[in-house]
Every structure is written in C-alpha cells, then in structure tokens.
Design a protein around this motif. Structure first.
Motif, short mmCIF file in Angstrom:
data_model
loop_
_atom_site.label_atom_id
_atom_site.label_comp_id
_atom_site.label_asym_id
_atom_site.label_seq_id
_atom_site.Cartn_x
_atom_site.Cartn_y
_atom_site.Cartn_z
N SER A 81 37.15 14.71 -1.16
CA SER A 81 38.54 14.74 -1.95
C SER A 81 38.81 13.62 -2.92
O SER A 81 39.53 13.84 -3.94
CB SER A 81 39.62 14.95 -0.96
OG SER A 81 39.56 13.84 -0.08
N THR A 131 39.69 13.99 -6.94
CA THR A 131 41.02 13.39 -7.25
C THR A 131 40.65 12.54 -8.56
O THR A 131 41.37 12.69 -9.59
CB THR A 131 41.69 12.99 -6.37
OG1 THR A 131 42.06 13.86 -5.15
CG2 THR A 131 42.90 12.10 -6.72
N ALA A 133 42.25 12.00 -1.33
CA ALA A 133 42.89 12.10 -2.34
C ALA A 133 44.10 11.25 -2.71
O ALA A 133 44.15 10.86 -3.92
CB ALA A 133 43.47 13.71 -2.30
N GLY A 173 41.84 8.02 -3.80
CA GLY A 173 42.00 8.41 -5.10
C GLY A 173 42.92 7.74 -5.93
O GLY A 173 43.10 7.09 -6.75
N VAL A 174 44.21 8.30 -5.48
CA VAL A 174 45.46 8.08 -6.27
C VAL A 174 45.72 6.62 -6.21
O VAL A 174 46.33 5.89 -6.80
CB VAL A 174 46.73 8.89 -5.76
CG1 VAL A 174 48.10 8.43 -6.41
CG2 VAL A 174 46.52 10.36 -6.05
#
Length: 280
Positions: A44, A48, A209, A213-214
């Motif tokens: 994930s 992302t 995610a 990621g973010v």
C-alpha cells in the motif's frame, strides 16, 4: 517557521507515530501475522507513493536501488516482528534511539568530530537504551527489543544511503516498489503461519498508505522549509506522540522505567543534533 511548514511537519510527525500505533494495534488486537502486515504495508505504501509521484511529477518513478530497498524491507519486517510483544511507546523509543545512534556512530567512524556536549549526549542516549533494557518487571522481551533495535539500524542505513540522491519522494517510491519482492519471499516463507482478518488488513493498509506513503511525502515537502536544527529536533516528538497515542488508544501503561529512559534518550540525542556545528 511558516504556517505551511508547521502544518506539514505536524502532520508528518503524527503519521510517523501512527506507524507504531497502527502496527501495535494490528498485532495485538487482530489476527494478522507480522509477515502479512509487512507485505500489505509495503504494497500500500508503494502504490500510494507511486500515485503521489505520478500526480505531482507526471512521470514514472524510476528511482531507488536494491540495496536501499532491502534495508527498507529489513526495517519494516523487524518492526512488525518486534511489535508482536512491544508496547507502542517502547518500540518507538527503541527504534528512534537505534536510528539516531547508528547514524551518529557512522558519522564518527567516518571521521566527524563531536564536541564535548555531543559526546555527553551520545552517552546519555546509549545509557537511556540500557536503562530501558535492564532486567526487571517493566523490561521489554529481549528478542523483541533486539528486533526493534535491528529495525532502527536498518532504517539508519536506509537514511544514510538516501542522502544526496535527488528527489526524495521519487527515490522512496522506487525503493518501496523494489522492496515488494523481498516482502513476497517473506510471505511465501511464512505462509503456513499466515493469518488475516479484516481489521488487521485495514490497519496494515492504513500504515502503508497513510502513515508511510503520505507521511513521507509530507515530510519531504516540509524539509526544504525547515532549518537543519529544526528538522532534527522536531523528530524528537515522535516517541512522545506515540506514547500518548498508546496510552489513549491502546490503554498501554506508562512505566517509570519508560519515562526515565525516554527523557534520557531524547535529551541525549537533542544534545547531539542541536550542537552540530554544521547546523545553520
């Protein structure tokens, strides 16, 4: 510090703390196993970051390398394994201490000279880790503690290899993608003990995610807006935020040993990073 820098930094620190909380929640409250959590987190996170790079840059990722990707995988796998037994706060503190100590040790080995205050800080940080690991009623399991220390060293290696490699978001996206085959091999190796449930999957996907990621994208957006000293010192808040989150969200206890070790480690690392002569 501008309002934009403040908001980006705050959100990034919350995301980094969220990794520990989500992983501990998943491995304590759900049936998911560490290997499956690691694989879903990396998958994930890769998707992302790939989407963020495509959206912002308009081109393919095409960055990263296999050695850094393996260091990233080693960090993520050991991180998950350790959180089977560690509390969120203890894990975050061990991770943070190991990352910073290994990076400082590398710099010293490369010939960087530390001031007296920096040597004192390094001694305090190592002493705090020793306090945390001393045998006693509140000491974490040694195997889990060693796994988290290993995760910290792996992340330190990853961070050192990432210096001066260009667009940090693209490089991280590329390394997440390259880490997926290692995660797949781990899942195949441990498939007989694999267990999944819906909430465990949700926690793992959120960790990859959102918290990874973010979180990394926000941090790399904030870094150019921060002085080096601010960027180094603000990371001291992550174990604190994690401890608060563990108490509030997971009902984890706050022990005397954890408080003493936290203050010792964080003050020690602060002495090192804030007395860096290269810091503007």
């Amino acid at each position: 510090m501008s309002l934009r820098a403040t908001v980006l930094t705050l959100l990034a620190m919350l995301a980094f703390a969220g990794n520990s909380i989500l992983c501990r929640l998943a491995l304590k409250e759900t049936a998911i196993d560490p290997a499956s959590f690691t694989g879903l987190r990396l998958l994930s996170g890769a998707l992302t970051l790939w989407f963020i790079v495509r959206l912002a840059k308009g081109d393919s990722v095409g960055k990263g390398n296999w050695i850094s990707a393996f260091a990233l995988f080693a960090y993520a796998a050991a991180f998950s394994l350790a959180y089977v037994q560690l509390s969120a706060a203890t894990g975050a503190l061990l991770l943070f201490g190991a990352v910073q100590t290994s990076m400082i040790g590398y710099s010293v080995a490369r010939g960087e000279r530390l001031s007296t205050m920096q040597w004192l800080g390094l001694a305090l940080a190592i002493g705090g880790l020793i306090i945390l690991l001393l045998p006693g009623l509140s000491a974490p399991p040694l195997d889990a503690a060693l796994a988290m220390l290993g995760a910290g060293v792996a992340w330190g290696v990853y961070s050192l290899r990432g210096r001066g490699t260009g667009d940090a978001t693209r490089v991280t996206a590329g390394n997440f993608i390259r880490a997926l085959p290692f995660a797949l091999l781990l899942s195949l190796f441990s498939w007989q003990s694999a267990t999944l449930d819906s909430m465990g999957i949700i926690y793992a996907l959120a960790s990859g995610a959102l918290a990874s990621g973010v979180g990394y994208a926000l941090w790399y957006a904030a870094l150019p807006l921060l002085a080096t000293s601010a960027a180094a010192s603000v990371q001291l808040t992550v174990p604190v935020i994690t401890a608060i989150g563990g108490i509030v969200l997971i009902n984890e206890p706050l022990t005397t040993a954890l408080v003493v070790a936290s203050v010792t480690i964080l003050c020690g690392i602060a002495l090192v990073v804030l007395n860096n002569k290269k810091t503007p």
